[in-house]
Design a protein around this motif. Structure first.
Motif, PDB file in Angstrom:
ATOM      1  N   GLU A   1      -8.926   8.516   1.848  1.00  0.00           N
ATOM      2  CA  GLU A   1      -8.221   7.942   0.710  1.00  0.00           C
ATOM      3  C   GLU A   1      -7.198   6.901   1.170  1.00  0.00           C
ATOM      4  O   GLU A   1      -7.095   5.805   0.595  1.00  0.00           O
ATOM      5  CB  GLU A   1      -7.519   9.053  -0.075  1.00  0.00           C
TER       6      GLU A   1
ATOM      7  N   ARG B   1      -7.318   2.832   0.385  1.00  0.00           N
ATOM      8  CA  ARG B   1      -6.218   2.142  -0.291  1.00  0.00           C
ATOM      9  C   ARG B   1      -5.703   0.971   0.547  1.00  0.00           C
ATOM     10  O   ARG B   1      -5.476  -0.128   0.027  1.00  0.00           O
ATOM     11  CB  ARG B   1      -5.075   3.126  -0.582  1.00  0.00           C
TER      12      ARG B   1
ATOM     13  N   ALA C   1       0.814  -1.213   0.000  1.00  0.00           N
ATOM     14  CA  ALA C   1       0.000   0.000   0.000  1.00  0.00           C
ATOM     15  C   ALA C   1       0.851   1.268   0.000  1.00  0.00           C
ATOM     16  O   ALA C   1       0.325   2.377  -0.180  1.00  0.00           O
ATOM     17  CB  ALA C   1      -0.924   0.005   1.219  1.00  0.00           C
TER      18      ALA C   1
END
Length: 341
Positions: free
Chosen positions: A32, A36, A12
């Motif tokens: 965000e 993710r 990630a």
């Protein structure tokens, strides 16, 4: 080899501590970044160690449901399954698990609740009942444990609760029978110690009083929320010198027993005895004849109660008592097709 938090962090493009914060739903992590990281967790098949998470966050992500005694009777009633369906829908959406517990008597119930609360096994509790002088509610208030009562407390004010207006619901059900021309109306009750039973009895007697109709103790039978209870009640209530020609029944499953008992005694429904009950479970429209029933929004009761306890855990403001609307679903069991005797 199992996937680790470091594997998720590497893919990630964040630090392992950031992944930990995403798992803990830390408020400073952006939407965000959280999205993710969670996408990578799903892609890699990573599942957080919830026990370890609980030790860090001091939470269990678990809500307890305290079953009324005797719990085995509740499990025979379809109302319970619809209620739990609503509870689970909200908890699952919020990422919480459900733990069900109870006891066979008042002491065992209280011991169970103490074990769950003091053992740190739940973040909050749902109570599926309300009785007079309930030590469980007293304990939970003293411990400041988030809890929501499905029903109404008989002893405490401002208890977080989700309920119906059971007085009005029974009033409406009784008035429906009165509107059909019924003048001798009985009541197949639940346990007298429950707030719901007391409220529905109050609505029933209010409707009779306003219509100038008689209330007779021989037309009222107390029982449990079981088919057998309704069945047994008919031997008593219909043996009166002047038996009722209509019945308000506390619960659909009890009404199934009422139908069976009346059929064995030779009464026809609705020609000889009209019936209205409560909860509007799916099977109520499949009986012969289909049963008129007050829909109390069972799923919504469970869903709203779960929503409330989760908001309490997050220390959000809540309305202490929420009322779920009811509606009478009229079917053949309450519609008389012959003249009233």
């Amino acid at each position: 080899m199992s996937v680790t938090i470091k594997d998720v962090a590497k893919k990630a493009g964040v630090s392992p501590s950031t992944v930990s914060r995403v798992i803990a739903e830390h408020p400073r992590i952006s939407a965000e970044t959280s999205r993710r990281v969670r996408e990578v967790m799903e892609e890699l098949g990573y599942h957080p160690n919830m026990m370890a998470k609980s030790l860090v966050s001091k939470t269990t992500r678990t809500i307890g449901v305290i079953l009324p005694r005797p719990a085995e009777e509740l499990l025979l009633n379809f109302f319970f399954y619809e209620l739990i369906r609503g509870v689970l829908a909200q908890l699952t959406r919020a990422g919480y698990d459900l733990l069900m517990a109870g006891g066979s008597n008042e002491r065992e119930e209280l011991d169970t609740v103490k074990r769950l609360v003091r053992g740190g096994r739940v973040d909050g509790l749902l109570l599926l009942y309300s009785r007079s002088s309930d030590p469980v509610i007293h304990f939970l208030r003293e411990e400041k444990m988030p809890f929501v009562l499905i029903g109404r407390s008989l002893d405490y004010k401002n208890v977080p609760s989700v309920d119906n207006d059971n007085i009005q619901a029974a009033y409406d059900a009784t008035n429906h029978l009165i509107a059909q021309g019924q003048k001798r109306i009985g009541f197949v009750s639940g346990p007298a110690s429950l707030a719901m039973t007391q409220d529905r009895m109050a609505g029933y007697t209010k409707a009779l009083s306003e219509a100038g109709l008689p209330f007779k103790t021989g037309w009222v039978v107390e029982g449990e929320f079981l088919l057998e209870s309704g069945y047994r009640a008919m031997a008593s209530i219909m043996s009166q010198p002047e038996p009722p020609t209509a019945l308000v029944v506390i619960d659909d499953v009890v009404a199934f027993g009422v139908l069976k008992g009346l059929a064995e005694l030779g009464y026809r429904i609705p020609h000889d005895v009209a019936i209205v009950s409560f909860n509007n479970i799916a099977l109520s429209e499949l009986t012969m004849p289909p049963i008129s029933s007050v829909d109390v929004g069972t799923y919504q009761l469970g869903y709203t109660a779960s929503q409330m306890v989760l908001r309490m855990i997050q220390q959000e403001d809540i309305t202490s008592r929420q009322i779920i609307p009811h509606r009478l679903v009229v079917r053949e069991s309450s519609l008389r097709s012959v003249s009233i005797r």
